[in-house]
Each structure stands twice: as C-alpha cells, then as structure tokens.
Design a protein around this motif. Structure first.
Motif, PDB file in Angstrom:
ATOM      1  N   ILE A 109      -3.946 -13.328  63.261  1.00 43.12           N
ATOM      2  CA  ILE A 109      -4.662 -12.047  63.310  1.00 43.12           C
ATOM      3  C   ILE A 109      -5.001 -11.833  61.766  1.00 43.12           C
ATOM      4  O   ILE A 109      -5.968 -11.057  61.467  1.00 43.12           O
ATOM      5  N   ASP A 110      -4.548 -12.440  60.822  1.00 42.52           N
ATOM      6  CA  ASP A 110      -4.908 -12.455  59.230  1.00 42.52           C
ATOM      7  C   ASP A 110      -6.325 -12.733  59.223  1.00 42.52           C
ATOM      8  O   ASP A 110      -6.856 -12.375  58.065  1.00 42.52           O
ATOM      9  N   TYR A 111      -6.843 -13.603  60.037  1.00 46.04           N
ATOM     10  CA  TYR A 111      -8.009 -14.160  59.690  1.00 46.04           C
ATOM     11  C   TYR A 111      -9.324 -13.257  60.670  1.00 46.04           C
ATOM     12  O   TYR A 111     -10.410 -13.519  60.657  1.00 46.04           O
ATOM     13  N   LEU A 112      -8.694 -12.116  61.067  1.00 44.88           N
ATOM     14  CA  LEU A 112      -9.614 -11.346  61.903  1.00 44.88           C
ATOM     15  C   LEU A 112     -10.206 -10.117  61.000  1.00 44.88           C
ATOM     16  O   LEU A 112      -9.459  -9.955  60.105  1.00 44.88           O
ATOM     17  N   SER A 113     -11.021  -9.317  61.336  1.00 44.78           N
ATOM     18  CA  SER A 113     -11.506  -8.286  60.747  1.00 44.78           C
ATOM     19  C   SER A 113     -10.399  -7.264  60.739  1.00 44.78           C
ATOM     20  O   SER A 113      -9.416  -7.151  61.535  1.00 44.78           O
ATOM     21  N   GLY A 114     -10.114  -6.353  59.694  1.00 42.20           N
ATOM     22  CA  GLY A 114      -9.234  -5.386  59.605  1.00 42.20           C
ATOM     23  C   GLY A 114      -9.026  -4.456  60.599  1.00 42.20           C
ATOM     24  O   GLY A 114      -8.046  -4.021  61.054  1.00 42.20           O
ATOM     25  N   ILE A 115     -10.219  -4.101  61.057  1.00 42.41           N
ATOM     26  CA  ILE A 115     -10.138  -3.162  62.316  1.00 42.41           C
ATOM     27  C   ILE A 115      -9.471  -3.984  63.343  1.00 42.41           C
ATOM     28  O   ILE A 115      -8.807  -3.173  64.196  1.00 42.41           O
ATOM     29  N   LYS A 116      -9.932  -4.978  63.838  1.00 37.57           N
ATOM     30  CA  LYS A 116      -9.296  -5.722  65.010  1.00 37.57           C
ATOM     31  C   LYS A 116      -7.694  -5.881  64.824  1.00 37.57           C
ATOM     32  O   LYS A 116      -6.944  -5.874  65.750  1.00 37.57           O
ATOM     33  N   ARG A 117      -7.320  -6.240  63.510  1.00 32.24           N
ATOM     34  CA  ARG A 117      -5.935  -6.364  63.327  1.00 32.24           C
ATOM     35  C   ARG A 117      -5.169  -5.450  63.477  1.00 32.24           C
ATOM     36  O   ARG A 117      -4.029  -5.137  63.835  1.00 32.24           O
ATOM     37  N   THR A 118      -5.679  -4.173  62.747  1.00 30.77           N
ATOM     38  CA  THR A 118      -5.006  -2.961  63.270  1.00 30.77           C
ATOM     39  C   THR A 118      -4.943  -2.448  64.282  1.00 30.77           C
ATOM     40  O   THR A 118      -3.980  -2.054  64.966  1.00 30.77           O
ATOM     41  N   MET A 119      -5.924  -2.764  65.461  1.00 32.97           N
ATOM     42  CA  MET A 119      -5.808  -2.457  66.714  1.00 32.97           C
ATOM     43  C   MET A 119      -4.652  -3.222  67.469  1.00 32.97           C
ATOM     44  O   MET A 119      -3.818  -2.732  68.136  1.00 32.97           O
ATOM     45  N   ILE A 120      -4.681  -4.511  66.880  1.00 35.62           N
ATOM     46  CA  ILE A 120      -3.614  -5.371  67.692  1.00 35.62           C
ATOM     47  C   ILE A 120      -2.183  -5.271  67.244  1.00 35.62           C
ATOM     48  O   ILE A 120      -1.291  -4.989  67.911  1.00 35.62           O
TER      49      ILE A 120
ATOM     50  N   GLY B  88      -3.569 -18.064  70.362  1.00 34.97           N
ATOM     51  CA  GLY B  88      -2.660 -16.828  70.512  1.00 34.97           C
ATOM     52  C   GLY B  88      -1.384 -17.283  69.651  1.00 34.97           C
ATOM     53  O   GLY B  88      -1.273 -18.341  69.057  1.00 34.97           O
ATOM     54  N   CYS B  89      -0.343 -16.381  70.031  1.00 29.31           N
ATOM     55  CA  CYS B  89       0.861 -16.678  69.186  1.00 29.31           C
ATOM     56  C   CYS B  89       2.193 -15.950  70.100  1.00 29.31           C
ATOM     57  O   CYS B  89       2.051 -14.847  70.692  1.00 29.31           O
ATOM     58  N   LEU B  90       3.038 -16.616  70.196  1.00 30.65           N
ATOM     59  CA  LEU B  90       4.289 -16.127  70.929  1.00 30.65           C
ATOM     60  C   LEU B  90       4.903 -14.850  70.280  1.00 30.65           C
ATOM     61  O   LEU B  90       5.582 -13.989  70.906  1.00 30.65           O
ATOM     62  N   SER B  91       4.332 -14.613  68.891  1.00 26.93           N
ATOM     63  CA  SER B  91       5.092 -13.326  68.260  1.00 26.93           C
ATOM     64  C   SER B  91       3.928 -11.937  68.380  1.00 26.93           C
ATOM     65  O   SER B  91       4.117 -10.962  67.978  1.00 26.93           O
ATOM     66  N   ILE B  92       2.641 -12.371  69.082  1.00 27.21           N
ATOM     67  CA  ILE B  92       1.740 -11.449  69.410  1.00 27.21           C
ATOM     68  C   ILE B  92       1.168 -11.656  70.886  1.00 27.21           C
ATOM     69  O   ILE B  92       0.328 -12.107  71.104  1.00 27.21           O
ATOM     70  N   PRO B  93       2.173 -11.417  71.818  1.00 28.01           N
ATOM     71  CA  PRO B  93       1.937 -11.748  73.211  1.00 28.01           C
ATOM     72  C   PRO B  93       0.712 -11.225  73.971  1.00 28.01           C
ATOM     73  O   PRO B  93       0.373 -10.184  73.585  1.00 28.01           O
ATOM     74  N   ASP B  94      -0.159 -12.047  74.537  1.00 28.96           N
ATOM     75  CA  ASP B  94      -1.035 -11.795  75.483  1.00 28.96           C
ATOM     76  C   ASP B  94      -2.409 -11.254  74.702  1.00 28.96           C
ATOM     77  O   ASP B  94      -3.275 -10.683  74.991  1.00 28.96           O
ATOM     78  N   ILE B  95      -2.536 -11.826  73.315  1.00 31.32           N
ATOM     79  CA  ILE B  95      -3.687 -11.631  72.657  1.00 31.32           C
ATOM     80  C   ILE B  95      -4.344 -12.819  72.121  1.00 31.32           C
ATOM     81  O   ILE B  95      -3.575 -13.637  71.716  1.00 31.32           O
ATOM     82  N   TYR B  96      -5.487 -13.037  72.328  1.00 27.63           N
ATOM     83  CA  TYR B  96      -6.324 -14.085  72.204  1.00 27.63           C
ATOM     84  C   TYR B  96      -7.630 -13.911  71.352  1.00 27.63           C
ATOM     85  O   TYR B  96      -8.223 -13.292  71.999  1.00 27.63           O
ATOM     86  N   GLU B  97      -7.684 -14.645  70.412  1.00 25.90           N
ATOM     87  CA  GLU B  97      -8.767 -14.361  69.528  1.00 25.90           C
ATOM     88  C   GLU B  97      -9.357 -15.699  68.958  1.00 25.90           C
ATOM     89  O   GLU B  97      -8.587 -16.465  68.466  1.00 25.90           O
ATOM     90  N   ASP B  98     -10.664 -15.833  68.612  1.00 25.52           N
ATOM     91  CA  ASP B  98     -11.168 -17.262  67.909  1.00 25.52           C
ATOM     92  C   ASP B  98     -11.016 -17.296  66.644  1.00 25.52           C
ATOM     93  O   ASP B  98     -11.109 -16.190  65.903  1.00 25.52           O
ATOM     94  N   VAL B  99     -10.500 -18.407  66.155  1.00 26.95           N
ATOM     95  CA  VAL B  99     -10.107 -18.633  64.647  1.00 26.95           C
ATOM     96  C   VAL B  99     -10.913 -19.806  64.379  1.00 26.95           C
ATOM     97  O   VAL B  99     -10.766 -20.887  65.025  1.00 26.95           O
ATOM     98  N   THR B 100     -11.700 -19.945  63.150  1.00 26.79           N
ATOM     99  CA  THR B 100     -12.281 -21.149  62.571  1.00 26.79           C
ATOM    100  C   THR B 100     -11.050 -21.802  61.703  1.00 26.79           C
ATOM    101  O   THR B 100     -10.690 -21.112  60.801  1.00 26.79           O
ATOM    102  N   ARG B 101     -10.908 -23.076  61.864  1.00 30.53           N
ATOM    103  CA  ARG B 101     -10.210 -23.855  60.910  1.00 30.53           C
ATOM    104  C   ARG B 101     -10.742 -25.281  60.748  1.00 30.53           C
ATOM    105  O   ARG B 101     -11.569 -25.687  61.589  1.00 30.53           O
TER     106      ARG B 101
END
Ligand code: NI
Length: 189
Positions: A164-175, A110-123
């Motif tokens: 969110i730059d690690y997510l798909s374009g569709i998801k990123r646009t929605m968020i 999650g990110c304080l600049s993107i409140p209440d959004i949580y997504e899996d990221v691989t690192r």
C-alpha cells in the motif's frame, strides 16, 4: 534401550513438528522495520521456515515474510505454483535483487497482513534473486511475472515496506483506517 530410542524419536518429531503462527495485521510497528540478516542457517531457522510455510498455506497465501509473524529476520517463503507452476516452494534467506528488468508488469496485489484488500502495483517484470537456501547454500534464480512480483513484495516486507506504500496517500489512509477497524473487531491491539 528401545524405550530410550523411542523417546529420542519422539523428541525429534516434536522438534520438527510445524505450528501455525499468528499473522500480524497492519498497522503494526513491526511491519515498518528493516530486518537484520540471518547470521546462520541452523535448525531454528529451518523450523521457522516450516512454520512460515504452514502458516502461509493455511491462510491461504502465496507469500509470507518473517516480520509478518513478528520475527525480525531476513527470510521469506513463497509458492505461486498454482498460478504459475514450476518452482515451488521457495524459502529465501537474506535475499537480494541482483538485477531487475526495465520492462514493468502490473499485478493486483494482496497481503496476508492487509486482508481482503487488492490493488494494482507496478514493478519490474523480471528479477534475478540471490538468497541462501535451507542448507545455507547460495542460490540464484531468474523470476518472471507473478513469481517476480511476489518475491519483490516479500523482500519489501524485510525492509518495512508494504504494497500500500505504492498507492496514493488517500488510498493508503483509507485502507489503514479499514484495518484499524478490523483489528478492533478482532480484539487485536
Ligand atoms: Ni505481504
């Protein structure tokens, strides 16, 4: 004499007093920029770090990077002690990743600049991080799991990259659309 002394103490306390800073919400051009390095670790940087820690704990969050409060400098703070005790808090100035493991880990970020959004990221699961501390001394630390993820997420902020730059374009646009709506509701431009 005593009055003068009291006044100087007062001034000192005031200058060290922490203050909450407003956290920018995505989308914001400042969250997409690469920040230049900190030239010198001085009192202004120490005050900035105090403010960042206070703002992060108040939010509450486990990490905060300077551009998230509109300060374009390579500095971030983090504290994942609640989930994984041992290190906290870390103030990292001019951080760089010296090594990253081939082994990967997945965290719901999650990110304080993107409140209440949580997504899996691989690192990478582990990294070796080099940075300057608040005394301007070079530190090197091996970070695992959540600490490693958090440091990579925060360092990304200093390069204008969001999780969110690690997510798909569709998801990123929605968020991003959701955040635009939220900013409108909050009266933020
Ligand atoms: Ni973030």
């Amino acid at each position: 004499m005593r009055k003068q002394w009291l006044r100087s103490i007062e001034r000192l306390l005031k200058s060290r007093a922490m203050s909450l800073r407003q956290i920018l919400i995505h989308p914001d051009p400042r969250l997409k920029k690469t920040c230049p390095p900190v030239a010198e670790v001085d009192d202004a940087i120490r005050k900035l770090a105090d403010d960042m820690l206070e703002t992060m704990y108040d939010a509450p969050g486990v990490g905060l990077a300077a551009p998230q409060i509109g300060v374009m400098k390579r500095i971030f703070v983090m504290d994942c002690d609640k989930e994984e005790p041992g290190l906290a808090p870390v103030v990292a100035i001019n951080p760089e990743i010296l090594w990253a493991s081939d082994e990967l880990g997945v965290y719901e970020e999650g990110c304080l600049s993107i409140p209440d959004i949580y997504e899996d990221v691989t690192r990478p699961k582990q990294i070796r991080l080099r940075y300057l501390d608040l005394d301007g001394k070079t530190q090197e630390r091996e970070l695992d799991d959540l600490w490693s993820t958090c440091a990579q997420h925060e360092l990304d902020h200093l390069n204008g990259r969001l999780f969110i730059d690690y997510l798909s374009g569709i998801k990123r646009t929605m968020i991003t659309n959701k955040m635009k709506k939220l900013k409108k509701e909050l009266g933020r431009t």
